[in-house]
Design an enzyme around this catalytic site. Structure first.
Site, PDB file in Angstrom:
ATOM      1  N   HIS A 181      52.135  66.420  74.641  1.00 55.70           N
ATOM      2  CA  HIS A 181      52.976  66.260  75.844  1.00 55.70           C
ATOM      3  C   HIS A 181      52.165  66.493  77.130  1.00 55.70           C
ATOM      4  CE1 HIS A 181      56.506  65.846  73.391  1.00 55.70           C
ATOM      5  NE2 HIS A 181      56.471  67.082  72.934  1.00 55.70           N
ATOM      6  N   ASP A 227      54.414  64.045  64.563  1.00 55.66           N
ATOM      7  CA  ASP A 227      55.349  65.050  65.088  1.00 55.66           C
ATOM      8  C   ASP A 227      56.730  64.396  65.260  1.00 55.66           C
ATOM      9  OD1 ASP A 227      55.068  67.884  66.757  1.00 55.66           O
ATOM     10  OD2 ASP A 227      56.653  66.615  67.558  1.00 55.66           O
ATOM     11  N   HIS A 278      58.585  64.646  67.788  1.00 58.45           N
ATOM     12  CA  HIS A 278      58.749  64.210  69.172  1.00 58.45           C
ATOM     13  C   HIS A 278      57.697  63.191  69.574  1.00 58.45           C
ATOM     14  CE1 HIS A 278      60.422  68.328  68.785  1.00 58.45           C
ATOM     15  NE2 HIS A 278      61.428  67.733  69.371  1.00 58.45           N
TER      16      HIS A 278
END
Ligand SMILES: [Zn+2]
Length: 205
Positions: free
Chosen positions: A100, A137, A139
Site C-alpha cells: 500500500h 494478499d 487486499h
C-alpha cells in the site's frame, strides 16, 4: 529456499496490527530448521529513491525507529530478490509490509514498497528487464499498481476468485503469461488464509 529474516523484525515499531507482538514468532517457528536463514542489510536511500519521492522518504525519516525498520524490510526484499536472481528461491520474512506504499504516499500499515524497491534495484543493475509481481494478499496492492502503472518493468497481478481451486488456477495461468518476465516477485500477505479474513487458502497453498 533461503529465508531472509532479522531479529529486529520482532520489534513492535508502531501501534498498528501488522506491528503487533507475536506475529513473527509463529512464522519463524514454522520455518526454522527447515530452511537456512540469512540477514538483510537496510535498503539505502538510493534504493528507496528509485521508487519514492524525496518528500515521502523524509516524512518517514522523521520517525527514526520506524525509518530504520522500514529500510530493513525493504532491504529484506532486496536480499530475497538478489538470492532468487542468483538461482535460489527466497522468502523475505519481513515487516512492515509494502504493497500500500505508493511513490509519494502510504497507508495500510505500509511505508516503503518493499517489492518495488527490490524489482527496481534488479532492473537498475541490469540484472532483469521485467518482473511478474504476484500479489496474493486479500487486499489490492494499490501502491505497487501505482508504481508500475504504464511501465514495462513489471506486470502487476492480484488474483481474485470465489473458490480456492479457481484462485489457484488463476495464479497458474498468470505464471504462463505471454509477456516475458525474468523473475517472479510475490507479495505474500497471509490474510487469504482460511483462518483469516479471506477464508480461502490452506497453509500448503
Ligand atoms: Zn491484506
Amino acid at each position: 529456499m533461503k529465508v531472509v529474516f532479522h531479529d529486529r523484525f520482532y520489534e513492535v515499531y508502531t501501534s498498528d496490527p501488522a506491528a503487533a507482538r507475536g506475529r513473527m514468532e509463529s512464522m519463524v517457528k514454522a520455518l526454522e530448521g527447515k530452511y537456512s536463514f540469512v540477514e538483510p542489510e537496510p535498503a539505502s536511500e538510493r534504493d528507496l529513491a528509485r521508487v519514492h519521492g524525496q518528500a515521502h522518504i523524509q516524512q518517514i525519516r522523521k520517525d527514526a525507529p520506524l525509518y530504520g525498520i522500514a529500510r530493513l524490510a525493504a532491504g529484506g526484499a532486496i536480499r530475497a530478490a538478489e538470492t532468487a536472481f542468483e538461482g535460489e528461491p527466497a522468502f523475505g520474512l519481513v515487516r512492515p509490509p509494502g504493497h500500500h506504499a505508493s511513490p509519494d504516499s502510504c497507508w495500510g500499515f505500509c511505508y516503503f514498497n518493499n517489492v518495488a524497491v527490490a524489482v527496481r534495484k534488479l532492473i537498475a543493475e541490469g540484472k532483469i528487464e521485467r518482473a511478474l509481481v504476484l500479489d496474493f494478499d486479500l487486499h489490492y496492492g494499490d501502491g505497487t499498481a501505482n508504481i508500475f502503472v504504464n511501465s514495462d518493468e513489471a506486470i502487476y497481478f492480484h488474483p481474485e476468485a470465489a473458490t480456492r481451486p479457481a484462485f489457484l488456477q488463476k495464479i497458474e495461468r498468470a505464471l504462463q503469461c505471454p509477456t516475458p518476465y525474468d523473475i517472479v516477485a510475490v507479495s505474500a500477505g497471509f490474510d487469504r488464509h482460511r483462518e483469516d479474513w479471506g477464508d480461502l487458502l490452506a497453509t500448503e497453498d
